[in-house]
Design a protein around this motif. Structure first.
Motif, mmCIF file in Angstrom:
data_model
loop_
_atom_site.group_PDB
_atom_site.id
_atom_site.type_symbol
_atom_site.label_atom_id
_atom_site.label_comp_id
_atom_site.label_asym_id
_atom_site.label_seq_id
_atom_site.Cartn_x
_atom_site.Cartn_y
_atom_site.Cartn_z
ATOM 1 N N MET A 68 10.437 -3.330 8.944
ATOM 2 C CA MET A 68 10.938 -2.443 8.200
ATOM 3 C C MET A 68 10.681 -2.895 6.679
ATOM 4 O O MET A 68 10.822 -3.342 5.597
ATOM 5 N N GLU A 69 11.638 -4.718 6.512
ATOM 6 C CA GLU A 69 11.862 -5.606 6.179
ATOM 7 C C GLU A 69 10.165 -5.542 5.635
ATOM 8 O O GLU A 69 10.332 -6.228 4.015
ATOM 9 N N THR B 58 6.046 -3.532 -0.901
ATOM 10 C CA THR B 58 6.222 -2.370 -1.646
ATOM 11 C C THR B 58 6.955 -2.447 -2.377
ATOM 12 O O THR B 58 7.616 -1.465 -3.403
ATOM 13 N N GLY B 59 8.296 -2.709 -1.549
ATOM 14 C CA GLY B 59 9.418 -2.843 -3.109
ATOM 15 C C GLY B 59 10.600 -1.922 -2.531
ATOM 16 O O GLY B 59 11.619 -2.044 -3.025
ATOM 17 N N GLN B 60 10.231 -0.872 -1.559
ATOM 18 C CA GLN B 60 11.066 -0.047 -1.180
ATOM 19 C C GLN B 60 10.775 0.128 0.373
ATOM 20 O O GLN B 60 9.991 -0.427 0.957
ATOM 21 N N LEU B 61 11.692 0.417 0.907
ATOM 22 C CA LEU B 61 12.103 1.320 2.533
ATOM 23 C C LEU B 61 11.878 2.341 2.695
ATOM 24 O O LEU B 61 11.300 3.344 1.636
ATOM 25 N N ARG C 39 20.745 1.669 6.796
ATOM 26 C CA ARG C 39 19.335 1.494 6.014
ATOM 27 C C ARG C 39 19.012 2.679 5.136
ATOM 28 O O ARG C 39 18.435 2.574 3.518
ATOM 29 N N ILE D 168 17.094 4.915 6.433
ATOM 30 C CA ILE D 168 15.443 5.706 7.433
ATOM 31 C C ILE D 168 15.578 6.788 8.066
ATOM 32 O O ILE D 168 16.298 6.190 9.655
ATOM 33 N N LEU E 199 4.289 5.853 1.275
ATOM 34 C CA LEU E 199 5.905 5.521 2.230
ATOM 35 C C LEU E 199 7.318 6.374 2.338
ATOM 36 O O LEU E 199 8.011 6.782 2.312
ATOM 37 N N LYS F 237 9.722 -3.302 2.681
ATOM 38 C CA LYS F 237 10.478 -3.830 1.620
ATOM 39 C C LYS F 237 9.901 -5.168 0.463
ATOM 40 O O LYS F 237 9.888 -4.772 -0.668
#
Length: 383
Positions: free
Chosen positions: A300-301, A307-310, A332, A334, A136, A304
């Protein structure tokens, strides 16, 4: 002296049982798929069979999942083609342990367990993360058109629907009149085994078509009301645009440009976000929006959620660009690389201007400048 050839005896019977493990090299994709599925939780599928004692024993769910996953990995989507491969392709025979489910069994298994099969994607993704394949650091986003199982010629605009509705209503009325006065003739023509007031087949066809048009009109009007509720403007009637279209065969699909943009097809817009470190898909969605604009933030949401993260960085082509998307994704955390202008694969961007970035630059101009820097070209090149 004649040439000696290696033994070739098609009718030779095996003296010892053959091991299917010897039929493929140890690093073959089929074995990887088999090992992955063996570590997946497929209880959502197996629970469907619990307590069901009727009928012939079904094929093992793990075998069916392995066959489907392998088929999709190598681009074989048709159930009929999978059935053919199960008889002719060694890799398929190894995965199925020489089981040969027919195409209807394969198709029904996919339909019956569609939600569970989709859930397996997340399990595979978690395995990839645990194995260190998902970093990521940089996620590349792109979309492609997937042709719907419907013809674009089965789509009709709202304006045409209104015109066709009026014409068909007139035709139906005329046919009803003819049917009402033709009972005796119908009895003589079709015999006494059918009703004397039975309507002509032509009428039944037009009535069913009229019903479809009316249902499609109602759906478009409902969509227009939803749009009006999102952005209400006083004084405006809630009526669909004349060019709004709906397909009778697959109402969820839309007419959109085909890959390459040279013609239009009835299709869906499939989205995929890929971790650039090891080319692992971390998010995949399907939409019926004709363009990619507006898809960057939702995707992108999904990354998240999966995977639990951006991601720290993301790149996407010009089709995704909007000032709001860049602003919101940046807020956010990124680092966004998304050109406002289309960049060809062979096009070389000029170097960025030297010096400090003027505060007056818009988001569009800032992104243009960012992509002309050395790092900007490098990171955008990852997609």
């Amino acid at each position: 002296m004649s040439k000696t050839f290696r033994p070739y005896e098609p009718d030779q019977i095996f003296l010892m049982p053959a091991s299917m493990q010897d039929w493929l090299p140890s690093d073959h994709l089929a074995y990887f798929i088999s090992d992955v599925v063996d570590h997946l939780d497929i209880s959502a599928i197996t629970e469907r069979y619990a307590g069901e004692e009727r009928g012939y024993p079904p094929y093992h769910p793990a075998m069916m999942v392995k066959v489907l996953l392998y088929a999709y990995c190598i681009g074989v989507a048709s159930s009929r083609k999978i059935e053919k491969r199960l008889c002719e392709d060694i890799a398929f025979r190894v995965l199925a342990a020489n089981n040969t489910p027919d195409f209807r069994t394969i198709s029904d298994f996919r339909k019956d367990h569609l939600r569970a099969l989709a859930g397996l994607f997340l399990q595979v993704l978690k395995l990839c993360r645990k194995a260190g394949l998902v970093k990521l650091g940089h996620v590349a986003l792109d979309g492609t058109r997937i042709k719907a199982n419907a013809s674009k010629h089965k789509a009709m605009s709202y304006k045409r629907m209104k015109e066709e509705e009026a014409r068909l209503e007139a035709e139906v009325a005329e046919l009803l009149k003819r049917a009402a006065t033709g009972d005796e003739e119908e009895d003589q023509r079709y015999g006494k085994d059918k009703r004397g007031d039975e309507l002509p087949k032509e009428l039944a066809f037009r009535e069913s078509r009229l019903k479809k048009i009316q249902e499609a009109k109602a759906a478009l009007e409902a969509e227009a009301r939803l749009e009006a509720e999102k952005s209400p403007e006083k004084g405006e009637a809630v009526v669909p645009r004349d060019k709004a279209q709906r397909n009778f065969t697959d109402p969820d699909s839309h007419i959109m440009p085909a890959p390459g943009g040279k013609h239009f097809i009835q299709a869906y817009n499939a989205q995929a976000a890929v971790d650039s470190a090891n080319q692992v898909i971390v998010a995949a969605e399907v939409t019926n929006k004709p363009t990619d604009r507006g898809q960057a933030e939702p995707m992108m949401e999904v990354v998240k959620v999966n995977t639990g993260q951006l991601p720290r960085q993301m790149s996407a082509d010009a089709g995704y660009f909007s000032s709001d998307a860049v602003k919101n994704l940046t807020a956010r955390g990124i680092d966004v690389y998304m050109p406002p202008d289309k960049i060809g694969h062979r096009f070389t961007l000029p170097p960025a201007p030297r010096g400090r970035i003027p505060n007056s630059l818009s988001i569009v101009d800032r992104m243009r400048r960012k992509l002309r820097t050395k790092k900007g070209k490098e990171y955008y090149g990852l997609r």
